[in-house]
Every structure is written in C-alpha cells, then in structure tokens.
Scaffold this active site. Sequence first.
Site, short mmCIF file in Angstrom:
data_model
loop_
_atom_site.label_atom_id
_atom_site.label_comp_id
_atom_site.label_asym_id
_atom_site.label_seq_id
_atom_site.Cartn_x
_atom_site.Cartn_y
_atom_site.Cartn_z
NE ARG A 80 -3.64 -2.26 2.60
CZ ARG A 80 -3.37 -3.46 3.12
NH1 ARG A 80 -2.18 -3.69 3.66
NH2 ARG A 80 -4.27 -4.41 3.12
CG ASN A 92 -6.74 2.30 0.20
OD1 ASN A 92 -7.58 1.63 -0.39
ND2 ASN A 92 -5.80 1.75 0.95
CG HIS A 151 -1.85 -9.60 -1.73
ND1 HIS A 151 -2.67 -8.50 -1.71
CD2 HIS A 151 -1.56 -9.82 -3.04
CE1 HIS A 151 -2.88 -8.08 -2.95
NE2 HIS A 151 -2.21 -8.86 -3.77
CD GLU A 180 16.07 -12.85 2.64
OE1 GLU A 180 16.84 -12.86 3.62
OE2 GLU A 180 16.02 -11.90 1.82
CG HIS A 231 14.19 -6.66 2.66
ND1 HIS A 231 14.69 -7.31 3.76
CD2 HIS A 231 14.65 -7.35 1.58
CE1 HIS A 231 15.42 -8.35 3.38
NE2 HIS A 231 15.42 -8.39 2.06
CD GLN A 259 16.76 -10.72 -1.36
OE1 GLN A 259 16.35 -10.20 -0.32
NE2 GLN A 259 18.02 -11.09 -1.51
CD GLU A 267 -2.01 -5.52 -6.43
OE1 GLU A 267 -3.18 -5.10 -6.29
OE2 GLU A 267 -1.68 -6.71 -6.24
CD GLU A 312 -5.03 -11.13 -5.77
OE1 GLU A 312 -6.08 -10.76 -6.33
OE2 GLU A 312 -4.02 -10.41 -5.63
#
Length: 339
Positions: free
Chosen positions: A23, A93, A283, A255, A117, A180, A89, A329
Amino acid sequence: SAAAGAAALGPLPRCTWQQTMLRVRDPAKSLEFYRDRLGMTLIDRYDFDQMGFSLYFLASLPPGEAAPFAPGSDEAHRHLWQTPLVTLELTHNHGTEGDEGFGGYHPGNAERDGFGHLAFSCEDVYAQCADLEEAGVAFRKRPDEGRMKGLAFALDPDGYWVEVVGRGPGGDAPALALAQTMLRVKDPKQSLAFYRDLLGMTLVAERHYPPEKGDFSLYFLATLPPGLSLPDSKTPEAMDYIKKELYGQGVPVLELTHNHGTEDDDSFKHHNGNEAPRRGFGHIGYLVEDVYAECEKLEAAGVQFQKRPDDGAMKGLAFALDPDGYWVEVIQRGQEGKF
C-alpha cells in the site's frame, strides 16, 4: 516477455508467483521512485473509483523493452494475467496523498512484524547506491555501514526498506531488477510445506546462522521449471546460482527468514500487514490454471481462506492464508482481467 524471467529457463509449473503488493500513500511519489529511480516499467493499472482505490503494476523488464500495451487498456489487463514475470503491485486508497491526518502506512521491521523488505539486484552496488543518493533517495544502510558490507537498504517514499544487492555480470536483467520479497516465518517446516509443496516453488538455497552470528535461518525460493538441475540448497554454490543465474535473468526469490525458537513459542505470531495500526504490506499473489480447482486442493490440504473465489464483489480470485497468516492471492491465469 513470453521468454522473460523464469520462463527463459523452461516451461513453468501450473502455479507461478506473480506479484507482491504494498500500500502506498501517494502514487505519484511511489511511481517516481520505482519507475524513475529503480528502473521498473508500469505495465498495467486499474482504477476502481466506486470503491475508492487504484492499483499500479510494475515489472523489471529486460533492457530496451517497453510495456507492450497502454497501462489500463484491455490488452494490458490480459497481458498482466499471463505474464511470467513477478510484478510489484502498488495499492493506493484514494485521498491518502492529501490527507494531513493520515499517519502513513507501516513499513514493517518493528517487533514481530512479518514483512521485511523488497530487494533489487545490480552489478555494482556502490555505483548504483551513489546514483540513488545523488537523486535524493534516503538510506537506512549504505553499502559500507554495519557488519554486512556490499549491500544497502534504501527507503522508498512510504519508508519500506528496499535492499540493494549484487549479482553476477551479464544476463538479461536491467541495471536494477526486482530480486526479493522477504517475509519472516514462525516455523520454516510449515512454511516450506506451503510454498514448496502446495504452491510449487523451488527451494534454491538456505543459510543457517548459529547464535554467535544471529541465530536465524534464511530460505530462498523461486518459481522455476520443474526438473531444473540445481546445486544442493545448503551449499555456497546455491547462493552463487541465485546471484549469477537467477538475478541475471531477472528472476526474484521469496526470502523466508526464521528467527530460531519462534516455532516452539505457542504465543508467537507475526503481524501480517493487513491489520491496523500496522497496515502496509498486503499480500503476494500466484497465477494458476484453474482458480477453483486450485483452491479446492488448498482447502483439502487444510489451508484456511480470507476470501474464497466467489466471495465478495470480485469473483474468480481468492485469498488463502499461509501458516503465518499472510494473505496469498490466487488468480486465474489468462483471464480478461475485467473485475
């Protein structure tokens, strides 16, 4: 990009890692960072105005390759849900960018946080970090700071840690390539059974450190063609394979970090990034041939679900829960992408 990433190594399994979601407060700032500073390409976007959020999908494309379709177009949606690449992704919001009362997203790395990370690989960590710092990027750790030399942690606009790691020369990856996603896990046996045995990932390397060196273990998994000849995961050659071969092809690894002893503590639980006040990481996601059949297999194996394929407004996609409660997902490969 049909032969890009892990697909360049051979036919991929039925289930392929396709995304990591974070986000972000201000997409303009985040796009500038990941696209203009880290060299990613915006390959698609969705704007769900009625639901008040937008999604931006970025990928590390081979040098000289552009997004094949205009982000947001039907063609870009179809391409997104069949790409062999792992995308980043970014979820926005609407309104957070101008809300002075918004406290920001939690970047992880506080006590019991699960997400650690992202990482990007490059051939020269020192030169790339110098360029990033000159461009105004803040750093948590520069390459020569701390005990671990030759790697760095930059900070994105939301404070997420972005590791900069070295790789071997050559290959088809861009100057900086997504390398990663790091998650902390309570019990590696359960996590490996989930990601390797149920989602078809390959354990490529593992590193184990005794108490005098931190008392933790690292497990590196990737979506790879079945039957690929690999070094023994416990050997130094396995880490060399990741740095020289996988990173060189632009193939990221998942990782999993295990701090020894958590598996024996019944009360221990990581924060998964989806609960206030520690919302930030959302996610990881996988493309599958048949989302309904795949979810049935997962449920039969005892996997719990946050959302089943026909729950909610968005049909045909699901959110499984891994052993630590991270959202995973499950998305239909080859769909039109009209949610």
